[in-house]
Write a protein that holds these residues in place. Sequence first.
Motif, PDB file in Angstrom:
ATOM      1  N   ARG A  64       0.838  -1.213   0.000  1.00 21.07           N
ATOM      2  CA  ARG A  64       0.000   0.000   0.000  1.00 21.07           C
ATOM      3  C   ARG A  64       0.867   1.256   0.000  1.00 21.07           C
ATOM      4  N   LEU A  65       1.944   1.226   0.773  1.00 18.87           N
ATOM      5  CA  LEU A  65       2.864   2.366   0.782  1.00 18.87           C
ATOM      6  C   LEU A  65       3.456   2.598  -0.604  1.00 18.87           C
ATOM      7  N   ALA A  66       3.818   1.523  -1.274  1.00 18.30           N
ATOM      8  CA  ALA A  66       4.446   1.633  -2.588  1.00 18.30           C
ATOM      9  C   ALA A  66       3.492   2.205  -3.634  1.00 18.30           C
ATOM     10  N   LYS A  67       2.189   2.124  -3.370  1.00 17.56           N
ATOM     11  CA  LYS A  67       1.190   2.701  -4.276  1.00 17.56           C
ATOM     12  C   LYS A  67       0.870   4.148  -3.918  1.00 17.56           C
ATOM     13  N   GLY A  68       1.535   4.676  -2.891  1.00 14.82           N
ATOM     14  CA  GLY A  68       1.363   6.079  -2.544  1.00 14.82           C
ATOM     15  C   GLY A  68       0.442   6.366  -1.394  1.00 14.82           C
ATOM     16  N   GLU A  69      -0.133   5.338  -0.792  1.00 11.80           N
ATOM     17  CA  GLU A  69      -1.031   5.576   0.338  1.00 11.80           C
ATOM     18  C   GLU A  69      -0.224   6.076   1.537  1.00 11.80           C
ATOM     19  N   PRO A  70      -0.686   7.092   2.227  1.00 12.89           N
ATOM     20  CA  PRO A  70       0.068   7.611   3.370  1.00 12.89           C
ATOM     21  C   PRO A  70       0.218   6.582   4.485  1.00 12.89           C
ATOM     22  N   LEU A  71       1.371   6.572   5.111  1.00 10.53           N
ATOM     23  CA  LEU A  71       1.643   5.649   6.205  1.00 10.53           C
ATOM     24  C   LEU A  71       0.603   5.779   7.310  1.00 10.53           C
ATOM     25  N   GLN A  72       0.192   7.002   7.614  1.00  5.37           N
ATOM     26  CA  GLN A  72      -0.743   7.209   8.718  1.00  5.37           C
ATOM     27  C   GLN A  72      -2.098   6.567   8.441  1.00  5.37           C
ATOM     28  N   TYR A  73      -2.544   6.574   7.182  1.00  5.50           N
ATOM     29  CA  TYR A  73      -3.805   5.910   6.863  1.00  5.50           C
ATOM     30  C   TYR A  73      -3.670   4.392   6.959  1.00  5.50           C
ATOM     31  N   ILE A  74      -2.517   3.891   6.596  1.00 13.98           N
ATOM     32  CA  ILE A  74      -2.284   2.441   6.699  1.00 13.98           C
ATOM     33  C   ILE A  74      -2.303   2.011   8.162  1.00 13.98           C
ATOM     34  N   LEU A  75      -1.647   2.788   9.013  1.00 16.45           N
ATOM     35  CA  LEU A  75      -1.606   2.458  10.445  1.00 16.45           C
ATOM     36  C   LEU A  75      -2.885   2.863  11.159  1.00 16.45           C
ATOM     37  N   GLY A  76      -3.640   3.789  10.555  1.00 15.33           N
ATOM     38  CA  GLY A  76      -4.848   4.292  11.200  1.00 15.33           C
ATOM     39  C   GLY A  76      -4.567   5.260  12.322  1.00 15.33           C
ATOM     40  N   ALA A  77      -3.376   5.817  12.355  1.00 16.68           N
ATOM     41  CA  ALA A  77      -3.001   6.695  13.461  1.00 16.68           C
ATOM     42  C   ALA A  77      -1.851   7.599  13.065  1.00 16.68           C
TER      43      ALA A  77
END
Length: 291
Positions: A64-77
């Motif tokens: 998901r990170l490699a597709k550009g999604e922000p780390l904070q959205y992935i972690l939810g925090a």
Amino acid sequence: MNRREAIDRTAARLTPLYDPREARNLARRIVAEYAAASLSELLTDPAREVEPEAAERLEAAAGRLAKGEPLQYILGAADFYGHRFAVREGVLIPRPETEELVDWILREEPQAGRMLDIGTGSGCIAASLALERPGAEVFAADISETALETAAANCRRLGARVTLRRADALGAEPGVQDLTEAFGQGFDLIVSNPPYVPESDRAAMHPNVRDHEPAEALFVPDDDRFRFYRAIARAGRRMLRPGGALYFEIYEHAAGELARLLADEGYEEIELREDLFGRPRMARCRRATSE
């Protein structure tokens, strides 16, 4: 796969999108999260194996990170001013320069007993002020239901006493109260991190911001760049007590113009402040005491 290998592998996946230093920093942060280790533990014990279940979750997150999604959205925090705030799609991610704005307020306004945060997003500003000043009355506004739900959950979890209300800073949304209707008058301090990025700058932004964070919390029309600042400044003249303070996070390329706008709106003691990188990113002014 051990911790060092996990970092190397994740960083390699991110280098097409991020510069090598940022890619490695992101890789360390996400490996630390999924390996349940501190950043210092990654350095002192890099050969420790990552548990298979954690490695599987890490792989999915790295994709998901490699597709550009922000780390904070992935972690939810996201971490902000010593606390962890829940964030999700549709809610602006808290940033370090906003922490500097909160710190400025806390140092300069020790007597502020009634405060309002306009465009609260995750609630990071309002909750931080309430936690640091437990005796103050803190209010927060947003037009987004998603933001208000997220802010309310964060305030409950952190034990921050904040009154949240839906309100429209521009006074243009049918059926939604404007700021004065929703909150009344007599505030010692109003703070806002409003949308301020001109639409013409959208294409130059990093895709993890441009393509994922809420556009309505970021962008303004090129022909009306100060629409939120102007509306909030005018509301502030009704809502602030004489001598009350108005604080803004600002666009670094428009600091001088904003200072002139605040002067034209009748504010005094206008001050611009730079962030840790030397960019003008904050403004403070006061409602005239003679009004």
